[in-house]
Design an enzyme around this catalytic site. Structure first.
Site, PDB file in Angstrom:
ATOM      1  N   SER A 148       0.827  -1.211   0.000  1.00  0.00           N
ATOM      2  CA  SER A 148       0.000   0.000   0.000  1.00  0.00           C
ATOM      3  C   SER A 148       0.853   1.248   0.000  1.00  0.00           C
ATOM      4  O   SER A 148       1.940   1.275   0.555  1.00  0.00           O
ATOM      5  CB  SER A 148      -0.906   0.026   1.230  1.00  0.00           C
ATOM      6  OG  SER A 148      -1.615   1.246   1.254  1.00  0.00           O
ATOM      7  N   LYS A 220      -4.591  -6.445   4.110  1.00  0.00           N
ATOM      8  CA  LYS A 220      -4.567  -5.381   3.093  1.00  0.00           C
ATOM      9  C   LYS A 220      -5.992  -5.032   2.658  1.00  0.00           C
ATOM     10  O   LYS A 220      -6.331  -3.869   2.439  1.00  0.00           O
ATOM     11  CB  LYS A 220      -3.719  -5.821   1.887  1.00  0.00           C
ATOM     12  CG  LYS A 220      -3.779  -4.876   0.690  1.00  0.00           C
ATOM     13  CD  LYS A 220      -3.220  -3.517   1.027  1.00  0.00           C
ATOM     14  CE  LYS A 220      -3.060  -2.526  -0.086  1.00  0.00           C
ATOM     15  NZ  LYS A 220      -3.859  -2.483  -1.230  1.00  0.00           N
ATOM     16  N   HIS A 223      -7.479  -2.950   5.303  1.00  0.00           N
ATOM     17  CA  HIS A 223      -6.864  -1.625   5.147  1.00  0.00           C
ATOM     18  C   HIS A 223      -7.631  -0.828   4.091  1.00  0.00           C
ATOM     19  O   HIS A 223      -7.966   0.341   4.292  1.00  0.00           O
ATOM     20  CB  HIS A 223      -5.386  -1.787   4.750  1.00  0.00           C
ATOM     21  CG  HIS A 223      -4.772  -0.546   4.165  1.00  0.00           C
ATOM     22  ND1 HIS A 223      -5.001  -0.152   2.861  1.00  0.00           N
ATOM     23  CD2 HIS A 223      -3.976   0.400   4.702  1.00  0.00           C
ATOM     24  CE1 HIS A 223      -4.365   0.977   2.638  1.00  0.00           C
ATOM     25  NE2 HIS A 223      -3.734   1.329   3.727  1.00  0.00           N
ATOM     26  N   ASN A 224      -7.922  -1.464   2.973  1.00  0.00           N
ATOM     27  CA  ASN A 224      -8.623  -0.752   1.900  1.00  0.00           C
ATOM     28  C   ASN A 224     -10.060  -0.420   2.300  1.00  0.00           C
ATOM     29  O   ASN A 224     -10.569   0.649   1.954  1.00  0.00           O
ATOM     30  CB  ASN A 224      -8.618  -1.581   0.614  1.00  0.00           C
ATOM     31  CG  ASN A 224      -7.262  -1.552  -0.061  1.00  0.00           C
ATOM     32  OD1 ASN A 224      -6.255  -1.318   0.595  1.00  0.00           O
ATOM     33  ND2 ASN A 224      -7.219  -1.810  -1.344  1.00  0.00           N
ATOM     34  N   GLU A 227      -9.807   2.484   4.324  1.00  0.00           N
ATOM     35  CA  GLU A 227      -9.510   3.620   3.440  1.00  0.00           C
ATOM     36  C   GLU A 227     -10.821   4.168   2.838  1.00  0.00           C
ATOM     37  O   GLU A 227     -11.017   5.388   2.751  1.00  0.00           O
ATOM     38  CB  GLU A 227      -8.569   3.119   2.342  1.00  0.00           C
ATOM     39  CG  GLU A 227      -8.077   4.147   1.379  1.00  0.00           C
ATOM     40  CD  GLU A 227      -7.211   3.488   0.293  1.00  0.00           C
ATOM     41  OE1 GLU A 227      -6.276   2.734   0.618  1.00  0.00           O
ATOM     42  OE2 GLU A 227      -7.500   3.727  -0.897  1.00  0.00           O
TER      43      GLU A 227
END
Ligand code: 2AM
Length: 518
Positions: A148, A220, A223-224, A227
């Site tokens: 990222s 991940k 995480h997105n 986001e």
């Protein structure tokens, strides 16, 4: 024409005649990761399906990059594989899905047992679990690693989230630790200042082995998802400042600049200030945001997060709301038509006490953000049970402090929370975050109710508040829900005066015979 450089003359960190690592897929992320590795002293073999793109990259390197002598292009996959020191570490950055399987299939006849394949794309974690299992049976190590930080992150320090076996991590770790973003040990602030050929030295590295098989890609994905909600919350704050306070983009930019000096300090808040003060490149009298069509795109990782939350039964409603908000925005033509038909209250612009309202929006944003992160971490806590991982949440927050899109001062507080209490059930229960919500919730509630009153759509602010109030409710109306389910479907119910796990049923009147008058 592909230039095959003599690998014997070029040596990396291994002191041998072969290169340290290979990378397939020279789109921008791939190119930048190569340059980052080369800057850190690793010799890198590169390959791309379309050779012309690879040649272009090599030429550009030679013209502009101080570390170009450590980058070696190969037109043939076999020569590429043979140029890498064993156990080979081959990273690929190709589109998620079929291209990843295709690259693996092409590599399989050319590689040896013990070699390590690293998928640095945004693959779905279930694919990663499958691939790891299939390849382990063939003696090949497979690492799914989240990368990222966008293009700049890849170039000067991304946040790297690898899964895979411990054995694979032993080989990959030195490279990943060297190229990842670095943060100050005490403050968690990202150490800046890297430039081509001169990487940042010292600091804590933003990577760690997160667990076996799909753990890295799962983290991940979350995480997105985070986001998505971080950005949605920022957009709602912007909409309120604009709609309710009648502020112009450049004025709002100043507010974000100010917020970036406090608890909300983060990369996304910082770039919001930049985007809002940007003028339209076509019509310089207009602000850029006013020329951008309000229909959001998405690539799917936010949707995966929300779908997985539904699958495993974790209320990540703010993250889901962020995905739906993008879907709603994409219905542009329908919204334009509906805006002429469906009535709501007229927004009354507030002219006085601007500072007071700005602070209220700031509080609403911060509280909602705490809830959203609490949801993301709860999701990971549940997923680890399902997939047999042992995730270290303090460490995950730690490696998100630098490099990645959600990097923020706030993440240091999450690391502190999980360091103090590894079994913390929900982030909102940590003393720091609890105090933050207690201190700011009045303003949060006022902003949510003002949005409802004035007809401003702020789904994520509202959804996060509903989560907070639901989570802190000793009793929810699910008692009535269970009663209804027992009535029409004999689904049974548990009792407040009996142990959990005992189920009861009431002999209701025959539900097929209507008891009401039509
Ligand atoms: P290309 O330049 O030949 O299109 C991002 O799309 C990167 O993934 C590009 O470098 C692209 O190569 C590569 N890519 C996409 N599909 C691929 C495949 N099936 N095999 C190998 N590389 C692929």
């Amino acid at each position: 024409m592909a230039k095959k450089k003599a690998a014997t003359k070029k040596r990396g960190t291994n002191g041998a005649t072969k290169n340290d690592v290979g990378l397939i897929g020279l789109a921008v992320m791939g190119q930048n990761l190569v340059l980052n590795m080369a800057d850190h002293g690793f010799s890198v073999s590169v390959y791309n399906r379309t050779t012309a793109k690879m040649n272009e990259f090599i030429e550009k390197c030679e013209a502009e990059e101080p570390s170009a002598n450590r980058v070696h292009g190969y037109a043939k996959l076999k020569a590429f594989v043979q140029s890498i020191a064993k156990p080979r570490k081959i990273i690929f950055l190709v589109k998620a899905g079929r291209p990843v399987d295709m690259v693996i299939d092409e590599l399989l006849p050319l590689i040896d047992k013990g070699d390590i394949l690293i998928d640095g794309g945004n693959s779905e974690w279930l694919d990663t679990i499958r691939r790891e299992k299939d390849l382990a049976a063939k003696g090949i190590n497979f690492v799914g690693s989240g990368v990222s930080g966008g293009e700049l992150g890849a170039r000067f320090g991304p946040s790297l989230m690898p899964g895979g076996s411990k054995e694979a991590w032993k080989s990959l770790g030195p490279i990943w630790r060297a190229i990842a973003a670095k943060v100050d040990k005490k403050t968690g602030a990202e150490l800046q200042g890297a430039e081509p050929g001169k990487p940042v030295k010292g600091g804590e590295t933003c990577t760690a082995h997160l667990g076996p098989d799909g753990a890295g890609h799962y983290v991940k994905m979350v995480h997105n998802g985070i986001e998505y909600i971080d950005m949605q919350l920022i957009c709602e704050a912007y909409a309120i400042l604009r709609g309710l306070l009648g502020m112009k983009p450049d004025e709002i930019s100043k507010v974000f600049e100010d917020w970036n000096t406090g608890e909300l300090s983060s990369y996304l808040i910082e770039i919001t200030a930049d985007v809002l003060q940007q003028k339209d490149p076509v019509n310089k009298r207009k602000f850029f945001v006013d020329s951008v069509l309000d229909a959001a795109g998405q690539k799917g990782t936010g949707k995966w997060t929300a779908m997985n939350a539904l699958d495993i039964g974790i209320p990540a409603n703010a993250i889901g709301e962020a995905v739906y908000a993008r879907c709603l925005s994409a219905l542009k033509e329908q919204r334009v038509a509906a805006s002429k038909v469906l009535k709501g209250p007229k927004v009354k612009v507030i002219k006085s006490n601007r500072k007071k309202y700005i602070d209220m929006v700031c509080d609403a944003l911060y509280c909602s953000k705490i809830c959203a992160y609490a949801q993301g971490f709860q999701l990971m806590a549940e997923a680890q049970k399902e997939y047999n991982w042992k995730l270290n949440f303090g460490e995950i927050a730690k490696i998100w402090r630098g490099g990645c899109i959600i990097r923020a001062r706030f993440l240091q507080k999450i690391t502190d929370a999980y360091t103090k209490d590894k079994k913390l059930q929900n982030l909102m229960l940590d003393p720091y975050f609890k105090k933050a919500i207690h201190g700011s919730q009045d303003n949060w509630r006022k902003i949510v109710s003002m949005c409802a009153e004035h007809g401003i759509s702020a789904p994520a602010f509202g959804s996060a508040l509903a989560y907070y109030d639901g989570y802190r409710s000793e009793v929810l109306p699910a008692n009535l829900l269970q009663g209804l389910r027992d009535y029409f479907g004999a689904h049974t119910y548990e009792r407040v005066d009996k142990k959990r796990g005992q189920f009861f049923h009431v002999d209701w009147p025959d539900p097929k015979r209507p008891q009401y008058k039509v």
